[in-house]
Design a protein around this motif. Structure first.
Motif, PDB file in Angstrom:
ATOM      1  N   ARG A  30      -3.443  11.550   3.991  1.00 47.97           N
ATOM      2  CA  ARG A  30      -3.277  10.054   3.910  1.00 47.97           C
ATOM      3  C   ARG A  30      -3.872   9.310   5.381  1.00 47.97           C
ATOM      4  O   ARG A  30      -4.438  10.235   5.932  1.00 47.97           O
ATOM      5  CB  ARG A  30      -1.967   9.824   4.189  1.00 47.97           C
ATOM      6  CG  ARG A  30      -0.968   9.916   3.572  1.00 47.97           C
ATOM      7  CD  ARG A  30       0.567   9.263   3.832  1.00 47.97           C
ATOM      8  NE  ARG A  30       1.028  10.080   5.144  1.00 47.97           N
ATOM      9  CZ  ARG A  30       2.291   9.394   5.657  1.00 47.97           C
ATOM     10  NH1 ARG A  30       2.653   8.922   5.025  1.00 47.97           N
ATOM     11  NH2 ARG A  30       2.638   9.949   7.074  1.00 47.97           N
ATOM     12  N   TYR A  31      -4.210   8.427   4.732  1.00 45.61           N
ATOM     13  CA  TYR A  31      -5.169   7.222   5.826  1.00 45.61           C
ATOM     14  C   TYR A  31      -4.008   6.350   6.939  1.00 45.61           C
ATOM     15  O   TYR A  31      -3.209   6.172   6.424  1.00 45.61           O
ATOM     16  CB  TYR A  31      -6.433   5.914   5.225  1.00 45.61           C
ATOM     17  CG  TYR A  31      -7.721   6.853   4.450  1.00 45.61           C
ATOM     18  CD1 TYR A  31      -8.633   7.205   5.287  1.00 45.61           C
ATOM     19  CD2 TYR A  31      -7.600   7.177   3.264  1.00 45.61           C
ATOM     20  CE1 TYR A  31      -9.818   7.729   4.411  1.00 45.61           C
ATOM     21  CE2 TYR A  31      -8.596   7.529   2.584  1.00 45.61           C
ATOM     22  CZ  TYR A  31      -9.842   7.576   3.422  1.00 45.61           C
ATOM     23  OH  TYR A  31     -10.768   7.917   2.401  1.00 45.61           O
ATOM     24  N   GLU A  32      -4.618   7.040   8.508  1.00 48.27           N
ATOM     25  CA  GLU A  32      -4.544   5.906   9.695  1.00 48.27           C
ATOM     26  C   GLU A  32      -4.711   4.910   8.786  1.00 48.27           C
ATOM     27  O   GLU A  32      -5.820   4.755   9.351  1.00 48.27           O
ATOM     28  CB  GLU A  32      -4.175   7.017  10.437  1.00 48.27           C
ATOM     29  CG  GLU A  32      -3.164   6.234  11.927  1.00 48.27           C
ATOM     30  CD  GLU A  32      -4.339   5.646  12.920  1.00 48.27           C
ATOM     31  OE1 GLU A  32      -3.657   4.962  12.894  1.00 48.27           O
ATOM     32  OE2 GLU A  32      -5.167   6.407  12.995  1.00 48.27           O
ATOM     33  N   ILE A  33      -3.931   3.523   8.728  1.00 52.73           N
ATOM     34  CA  ILE A  33      -4.518   1.925   8.399  1.00 52.73           C
ATOM     35  C   ILE A  33      -5.457   2.137   9.303  1.00 52.73           C
ATOM     36  O   ILE A  33      -6.611   1.516   9.364  1.00 52.73           O
ATOM     37  CB  ILE A  33      -3.779   1.743   8.652  1.00 52.73           C
ATOM     38  CG1 ILE A  33      -2.382   1.367   6.861  1.00 52.73           C
ATOM     39  CG2 ILE A  33      -3.797   0.191   8.684  1.00 52.73           C
ATOM     40  CD1 ILE A  33      -1.277   1.131   6.911  1.00 52.73           C
TER      41      ILE A  33
ATOM     42  N   PRO B   7       0.426  -1.138  -0.057  1.00 52.70           N
ATOM     43  CA  PRO B   7       0.319   0.156  -0.181  1.00 52.70           C
ATOM     44  C   PRO B   7       0.564   1.226  -0.154  1.00 52.70           C
ATOM     45  O   PRO B   7       1.964   1.312   0.590  1.00 52.70           O
ATOM     46  CB  PRO B   7      -1.130  -0.099   1.179  1.00 52.70           C
ATOM     47  CG  PRO B   7      -0.983  -1.239   1.503  1.00 52.70           C
ATOM     48  CD  PRO B   7       0.505  -1.900   1.362  1.00 52.70           C
ATOM     49  N   ARG B   8       0.565   2.332  -1.012  1.00 55.76           N
ATOM     50  CA  ARG B   8       1.511   3.352  -1.220  1.00 55.76           C
ATOM     51  C   ARG B   8       1.605   4.600   0.253  1.00 55.76           C
ATOM     52  O   ARG B   8       0.439   4.450   0.626  1.00 55.76           O
ATOM     53  CB  ARG B   8       1.043   4.437  -2.259  1.00 55.76           C
ATOM     54  CG  ARG B   8       0.996   3.350  -3.560  1.00 55.76           C
ATOM     55  CD  ARG B   8      -0.017   4.042  -4.488  1.00 55.76           C
ATOM     56  NE  ARG B   8      -0.923   5.110  -4.271  1.00 55.76           N
ATOM     57  CZ  ARG B   8      -0.249   6.781  -5.265  1.00 55.76           C
ATOM     58  NH1 ARG B   8       0.245   6.055  -6.596  1.00 55.76           N
ATOM     59  NH2 ARG B   8      -0.381   7.998  -4.533  1.00 55.76           N
ATOM     60  N   GLU B   9       2.745   4.442   0.277  1.00 55.99           N
ATOM     61  CA  GLU B   9       2.657   5.808   1.905  1.00 55.99           C
ATOM     62  C   GLU B   9       2.908   7.021   1.588  1.00 55.99           C
ATOM     63  O   GLU B   9       2.175   7.554   2.676  1.00 55.99           O
ATOM     64  CB  GLU B   9       4.656   5.391   2.406  1.00 55.99           C
ATOM     65  CG  GLU B   9       4.920   4.248   2.949  1.00 55.99           C
ATOM     66  CD  GLU B   9       6.772   4.180   3.211  1.00 55.99           C
ATOM     67  OE1 GLU B   9       7.207   5.311   3.415  1.00 55.99           O
ATOM     68  OE2 GLU B   9       7.148   3.561   3.072  1.00 55.99           O
ATOM     69  N   HIS B  10       2.154   7.055   0.453  1.00 55.25           N
ATOM     70  CA  HIS B  10       1.653   8.246   0.205  1.00 55.25           C
ATOM     71  C   HIS B  10      -0.144   8.484   0.618  1.00 55.25           C
ATOM     72  O   HIS B  10      -0.572   9.441   0.748  1.00 55.25           O
ATOM     73  CB  HIS B  10       1.927   8.724  -1.292  1.00 55.25           C
ATOM     74  CG  HIS B  10       1.365  10.127  -1.778  1.00 55.25           C
ATOM     75  ND1 HIS B  10       2.450  11.257  -1.870  1.00 55.25           N
ATOM     76  CD2 HIS B  10      -0.002  10.440  -2.857  1.00 55.25           C
ATOM     77  CE1 HIS B  10       0.871  11.819  -2.168  1.00 55.25           C
ATOM     78  NE2 HIS B  10       0.036  11.564  -2.503  1.00 55.25           N
ATOM     79  N   ASP B  11      -0.334   7.534   1.148  1.00 58.13           N
ATOM     80  CA  ASP B  11      -1.911   6.964   0.805  1.00 58.13           C
ATOM     81  C   ASP B  11      -1.748   6.842   2.185  1.00 58.13           C
ATOM     82  O   ASP B  11      -3.208   7.335   2.662  1.00 58.13           O
ATOM     83  CB  ASP B  11      -2.365   6.210  -0.203  1.00 58.13           C
ATOM     84  CG  ASP B  11      -2.537   6.476  -1.772  1.00 58.13           C
ATOM     85  OD1 ASP B  11      -2.193   7.523  -2.097  1.00 58.13           O
ATOM     86  OD2 ASP B  11      -2.587   5.780  -3.034  1.00 58.13           O
TER      87      ASP B  11
ATOM     88  N   THR C  86       0.751   3.782   8.888  1.00 57.23           N
ATOM     89  CA  THR C  86       0.434   3.477  10.476  1.00 57.23           C
ATOM     90  C   THR C  86       1.037   4.480  11.486  1.00 57.23           C
ATOM     91  O   THR C  86       0.698   3.667  12.434  1.00 57.23           O
ATOM     92  CB  THR C  86       1.988   2.408  10.497  1.00 57.23           C
ATOM     93  OG1 THR C  86       3.201   2.610  10.575  1.00 57.23           O
ATOM     94  CG2 THR C  86       2.104   1.281   9.451  1.00 57.23           C
ATOM     95  N   THR C  87       1.258   5.421  11.364  1.00 61.57           N
ATOM     96  CA  THR C  87       1.283   6.623  12.362  1.00 61.57           C
ATOM     97  C   THR C  87       0.495   6.892  12.309  1.00 61.57           C
ATOM     98  O   THR C  87      -0.534   7.516  11.292  1.00 61.57           O
ATOM     99  CB  THR C  87       2.066   6.946  12.942  1.00 61.57           C
ATOM    100  OG1 THR C  87       2.557   8.440  11.530  1.00 61.57           O
ATOM    101  CG2 THR C  87       3.958   6.038  13.389  1.00 61.57           C
TER     102      THR C  87
ATOM    103  N   ALA D 220     -11.175  16.195  10.458  1.00 63.94           N
ATOM    104  CA  ALA D 220      -9.544  16.496  10.640  1.00 63.94           C
ATOM    105  C   ALA D 220      -8.647  14.912  10.845  1.00 63.94           C
ATOM    106  O   ALA D 220      -7.588  15.152  10.327  1.00 63.94           O
ATOM    107  CB  ALA D 220      -9.193  17.101  11.883  1.00 63.94           C
ATOM    108  N   ARG D 221      -9.652  13.899  10.991  1.00 63.50           N
ATOM    109  CA  ARG D 221      -8.769  12.557  11.455  1.00 63.50           C
ATOM    110  C   ARG D 221      -9.003  11.892   9.338  1.00 63.50           C
ATOM    111  O   ARG D 221      -8.345  10.944   9.483  1.00 63.50           O
ATOM    112  CB  ARG D 221      -9.223  11.605  11.932  1.00 63.50           C
ATOM    113  CG  ARG D 221      -9.657  12.040  14.026  1.00 63.50           C
ATOM    114  CD  ARG D 221     -10.009  11.068  14.307  1.00 63.50           C
ATOM    115  NE  ARG D 221      -9.080  10.070  14.354  1.00 63.50           N
ATOM    116  CZ  ARG D 221      -9.621   9.068  14.894  1.00 63.50           C
ATOM    117  NH1 ARG D 221     -10.585   8.845  15.209  1.00 63.50           N
ATOM    118  NH2 ARG D 221      -8.720   7.645  14.900  1.00 63.50           N
TER     119      ARG D 221
END
Length: 176
Positions: free
Chosen positions: A83-86, A67-71, A74-75, A100-101
């Motif tokens: 980006r989405y926080e997984i 999965p793209r780090e740009h998208d 993990t933090t 905001a999340r």
């Protein structure tokens, strides 16, 4: 290269599931992208991220890129993230009405679209004999071809959640 019609069909199914989900975003915008109504906890921007990450992770498991780090991160991505926080979109996560999340709706749509195309390309690149191989998916063995079909239905199920949410929010119908 020999054309693998089974892989091409699975890739087509993934690609075709995208507009079927995206059309139900009509009427949602940056002000209501995390709206939750009635018994509908999953909001539009969570659905986009959840479906995108599910497809991206499946693609990685079957041999595609991570999965793209740009998208995805993990933090905690902090306020107004791109980006989405997984953990906030993973299976069994609890969507919250806090813009905001999550990324903007436009960015969520972009991440979802990227994941669709990345998975479709990964499927197209698989040799026919690999499609019937099994992978571990959340502790159970699943065939790759069957899991790809299942993800089309997964996107469709979440499209259905958007239709329920649209009704709860008294939005105009998308389908006649």
């Amino acid at each position: 290269m020999i054309h693998n019609s089974a892989a091409a069909t699975l890739a087509c199914g993934i690609r075709e599931s995208a507009p079927l989900l995206l059309r139900f975003l009509a009427g949602f915008d940056e002000n209501n992208r995390t709206a939750q109504g009635g018994t509908c906890p999953n909001h539009p921007v969570w659905i986009l991220g959840h479906c995108a990450f599910t497809m991206a992770r499946f693609g990685q498991i079957i041999g595609g890129p991570a999965p793209r780090e740009h998208d995805f991160s993990t933090t905690d991505c902090g306020a107004e993230s791109t980006r989405y926080e997984i953990d906030s979109i993973a299976k069994d996560s609890q969507p919250v009405d806090d813009p905001a999340r999550y990324p903007t709706l436009a960015r969520g749509r972009e991440i979802f679209t990227n994941a669709v195309e990345q998975l479709a390309c990964t499927l197209e690149a698989l040799p026919a004999n690999r499609l019937t191989a099994s992978i571990d998916w959340n502790g159970t063995q699943q065939r790759i071809d069957q899991m790809a079909i299942r993800l089309c239905f997964h996107n469709g199920m979440h499209a259905g959640q958007l239709t329920d949410l649209r009704r709860a929010l008294k939005f105009k119908r998308v389908l006649p």
